[in-house]
Design a protein around this motif. Structure first.
Motif, PDB file in Angstrom:
ATOM      1  N   GLY A   1      -7.991  54.874 -30.332  1.00  0.00           N
ATOM      2  CA  GLY A   1      -8.594  53.929 -31.249  1.00  0.00           C
ATOM      3  C   GLY A   1     -10.011  54.325 -31.584  1.00  0.00           C
ATOM      4  N   ALA A   2     -10.508  53.810 -32.702  1.00  0.00           N
ATOM      5  CA  ALA A   2     -11.864  54.157 -33.127  1.00  0.00           C
ATOM      6  C   ALA A   2     -12.450  52.993 -33.900  1.00  0.00           C
ATOM      7  CB  ALA A   2     -11.847  55.414 -33.995  1.00  0.00           C
ATOM      8  N   THR A   3     -13.742  52.761 -33.738  1.00  0.00           N
ATOM      9  CA  THR A   3     -14.405  51.729 -34.513  1.00  0.00           C
ATOM     10  C   THR A   3     -14.472  52.188 -35.968  1.00  0.00           C
ATOM     11  OG1 THR A   3     -16.605  52.691 -34.206  1.00  0.00           O
ATOM     12  CG2 THR A   3     -15.818  51.149 -32.509  1.00  0.00           C
ATOM     13  N   PRO A   4     -14.612  51.264 -36.919  1.00  0.00           N
ATOM     14  CA  PRO A   4     -14.712  51.666 -38.332  1.00  0.00           C
ATOM     15  C   PRO A   4     -15.823  52.677 -38.590  1.00  0.00           C
ATOM     16  CG  PRO A   4     -14.342  49.311 -38.162  1.00  0.00           C
ATOM     17  CD  PRO A   4     -14.561  49.802 -36.760  1.00  0.00           C
ATOM     18  N   ALA A   5     -16.958  52.527 -37.877  1.00  0.00           N
ATOM     19  CA  ALA A   5     -18.076  53.447 -38.086  1.00  0.00           C
ATOM     20  C   ALA A   5     -17.729  54.852 -37.616  1.00  0.00           C
ATOM     21  CB  ALA A   5     -19.320  52.937 -37.353  1.00  0.00           C
ATOM     22  N   VAL A   6     -17.095  54.931 -36.442  1.00  0.00           N
ATOM     23  CA  VAL A   6     -16.713  56.239 -35.901  1.00  0.00           C
ATOM     24  C   VAL A   6     -15.657  56.886 -36.782  1.00  0.00           C
ATOM     25  CG1 VAL A   6     -15.579  57.413 -33.972  1.00  0.00           C
ATOM     26  CG2 VAL A   6     -17.323  55.665 -33.527  1.00  0.00           C
ATOM     27  N   LEU A   7     -14.666  56.102 -37.198  1.00  0.00           N
ATOM     28  CA  LEU A   7     -13.616  56.632 -38.060  1.00  0.00           C
ATOM     29  C   LEU A   7     -14.194  57.093 -39.396  1.00  0.00           C
ATOM     30  CD1 LEU A   7     -10.698  57.252 -38.674  1.00  0.00           C
ATOM     31  CD2 LEU A   7     -10.366  54.865 -39.361  1.00  0.00           C
TER      32      LEU A   7
ATOM     33  N   PHE B   1      -8.427  59.592 -31.205  1.00  0.00           N
ATOM     34  CA  PHE B   1      -8.366  58.250 -31.791  1.00  0.00           C
ATOM     35  C   PHE B   1      -6.970  57.761 -32.148  1.00  0.00           C
ATOM     36  CE2 PHE B   1     -12.427  60.188 -33.528  1.00  0.00           C
ATOM     37  CZ  PHE B   1     -13.220  59.690 -32.501  1.00  0.00           C
TER      38      PHE B   1
END
Length: 200
Positions: free
Chosen positions: A3-9, A80
């Motif tokens: 998984g990834a936060t929107p910022a990281v993605l 992710f």
């Protein structure tokens, strides 16, 4: 890490786009004092690089273009998950096609698309590569191989979507999206082939 936060993605997508934007064909041509946009088909991709610069350069450029799609997609999938890998892979493909380093112009994205598929679904990539190779051998036309490979992707997407297993929806939609991108980039080849068939 799953998984990834929107910022990281979002950051991963931007990085993948920039990686895809680096055009090995253009770099190799400039090192050799050539301009691919004014030679051969005018396309800054592996096929034209092989035509203008020589087969070895074409192979090298093709391998690098595959790696541009493979590396970001593979690592995104490992870190992710598959959904992030799909977004990152598509970004790398679009970066190759709409390279800001070439003022929005780039290659047709076939090798980078193969790399993206290889990074997340190796068996699909092997099937697509097989279809490509057979089509090229039978037609002696690289563009035909790319077109048939894209059509093979659409068939594969249909099979995946028909399976209705968890995650199949996004996988199928991603395969459809990248197949349509490849077909769109070969629209002139498709139109030319269609006209040729109906003129004879």
């Amino acid at each position: 890490m799953n998984g990834a936060t929107p910022a990281v993605l979002g950051g991963a997508v931007v990085v993948a786009f920039l990686i895809g934007s680096v055009n090995p064909a253009t770099i190799a041509a400039r090192l050799l004092g050539k301009d691919l946009t004014a030679s051969g088909s005018g396309n800054p991709g592996a096929t034209n690089a092989g035509r203008v610069l020589g087969r070895r350069w074409g192979v090298l450029v093709g391998v690098l273009d595959v790696l541009k799609g493979l590396a970001p997609t593979f690592f995104a999938g490992q870190w992710f998950g598959a959904h992030a890998a799909y977004a990152v892979g598509l970004a790398a493909i679009l970066g190759h096609i709409f390279s800001p380093f070439l003022h929005g112009r780039g290659g047709k994205g076939v090798a980078t698309t193969l790399g993206a598929i290889l990074g997340v679904h190796p068996w699909v990539a092997i099937v697509v590569l097989g279809v490509f190779a057979v089509a090229v051998v039978l037609t002696r036309w690289v563009a035909a191989g790319s077109i048939f490979a894209a059509l093979g992707l659409l068939v594969t997407a249909g099979v995946v979507l028909a399976g209705r297993a968890p995650g199949d929806l996004w996988t199928g939609l991603w395969l459809i999206a990248i197949a349509l991108v490849v077909l769109w980039r070969h629209d002139k080849n498709v139109i030319g082939w269609w006209r040729q068939r109906h003129l004879h």
